[in-house]
Design a protein around this motif. Structure first.
Motif, mmCIF file in Angstrom:
data_model
loop_
_atom_site.group_PDB
_atom_site.id
_atom_site.type_symbol
_atom_site.label_atom_id
_atom_site.label_comp_id
_atom_site.label_asym_id
_atom_site.label_seq_id
_atom_site.Cartn_x
_atom_site.Cartn_y
_atom_site.Cartn_z
ATOM 1 N N UNK A 297 0.768 -1.203 -0.144
ATOM 2 C CA UNK A 297 0.198 0.097 0.055
ATOM 3 C C UNK A 297 0.892 1.219 0.017
ATOM 4 N N UNK A 298 2.186 0.960 0.259
ATOM 5 C CA UNK A 298 2.992 2.389 0.180
ATOM 6 C C UNK A 298 3.745 2.638 -1.290
ATOM 7 N N UNK A 299 4.515 1.302 -1.755
ATOM 8 C CA UNK A 299 5.172 1.493 -2.875
ATOM 9 C C UNK A 299 4.459 0.750 -4.022
ATOM 10 N N UNK A 300 3.657 0.095 -3.867
ATOM 11 C CA UNK A 300 2.988 -0.684 -4.982
ATOM 12 C C UNK A 300 3.622 -2.076 -5.509
ATOM 13 N N UNK A 301 4.839 -2.353 -4.990
ATOM 14 C CA UNK A 301 5.578 -3.679 -5.033
ATOM 15 C C UNK A 301 4.632 -4.913 -4.879
ATOM 16 N N UNK A 302 4.832 -6.014 -5.632
ATOM 17 C CA UNK A 302 4.075 -7.253 -5.142
ATOM 18 C C UNK A 302 4.569 -7.707 -3.750
ATOM 19 N N UNK B 94 9.465 -6.758 -0.379
ATOM 20 C CA UNK B 94 10.860 -6.606 -0.334
ATOM 21 C C UNK B 94 11.496 -5.197 -0.764
ATOM 22 N N UNK B 95 10.756 -4.395 -1.610
ATOM 23 C CA UNK B 95 11.306 -2.979 -1.755
ATOM 24 C C UNK B 95 11.404 -2.189 -0.682
ATOM 25 N N UNK C 264 3.735 -5.930 5.962
ATOM 26 C CA UNK C 264 2.450 -5.098 5.715
ATOM 27 C C UNK C 264 1.304 -5.917 5.827
ATOM 28 N N UNK C 265 0.886 -5.717 7.280
ATOM 29 C CA UNK C 265 -0.213 -6.469 7.788
ATOM 30 C C UNK C 265 -1.457 -6.362 6.977
ATOM 31 N N UNK C 266 -2.342 -7.176 6.855
ATOM 32 C CA UNK C 266 -3.582 -7.101 6.032
ATOM 33 C C UNK C 266 -4.410 -5.816 6.453
ATOM 34 N N UNK C 267 -4.985 -5.269 5.484
ATOM 35 C CA UNK C 267 -5.939 -4.004 5.721
ATOM 36 C C UNK C 267 -7.312 -4.505 5.524
#
Length: 163
Positions: free
Chosen positions: A7-12, A28-29, A34-37
């Motif tokens: 949700x911050x950078x859009x990376x997979x 990884x980027x 990233x806990x589920x939202x």
């Protein structure tokens, strides 16, 4: 994993073990977990203290009765969301609220938080454009008229079963 992209950078995102938590989405980027939202909403069993009846509504062209409900704004307390949503949708002022229970609703990725809301009377009742129609029901009639199999019915029936 419900979140596929950061949700911050859009990376997979990938699944990665986090001690004490199990597998958690990881970017990884950003090198961050990233806990589920998910969404949070309130639903309410609105009771008119003067008549001892429950308000059920119809919305969005559907011909079924449900409970008044709405989403919680970021940073908003659940109790404030209940008071705000009741006022926005019905024009009525809550005189007392009581928390009942929660249940995660998978179809909309929403944690639903159910409350009982008491109003002193329906003299302020003035529905907004979100409500197509409404009716006040005696407790047993509310149980018979709410949409069968819905989360609204589950909340209402649990409340009525505890009386």
């Amino acid at each position: 994993m419900s979140e596929k992209y950061c949700q911050v950078c859009g990376s997979k995102l990938i699944d990665k073990e986090l001690e004490g938590e199990g597998m958690v989405p990881f970017c990884p980027a950003c090198n961050e977990f990233r806990f589920p939202m998910y969404n949070v909403a309130v639903s309410m069993i609105v009771i008119n203290k003067k008549t001892d009846k429950i308000l059920l509504i119809k919305q969005y062209g559907r011909d079924v009765y449900i409970l008044v409900a709405g989403y919680v704004n970021r940073g908003e307390q659940l109790e404030h969301a209940v008071v705000r949503e009741l006022k926005e949708e019905t024009g009525m002022t809550a005189s007392h609220i009581r928390f009942n229970r929660t249940k995660f609703f998978e179809p909309s990725n929403t944690l639903m938080c159910n409350f009982t809301v008491y109003v002193d009377s329906d003299s302020e009742l003035s529905t907004n454009k979100e409500i197509d129609s409404f009716n006040w029901f005696a407790f047993d009639d509310a149980r018979k008229n709410i949409k069968p199999g819905s989360l609204a019915a589950e909340f209402l029936n649990a409340y009525l079963d505890e009386l």
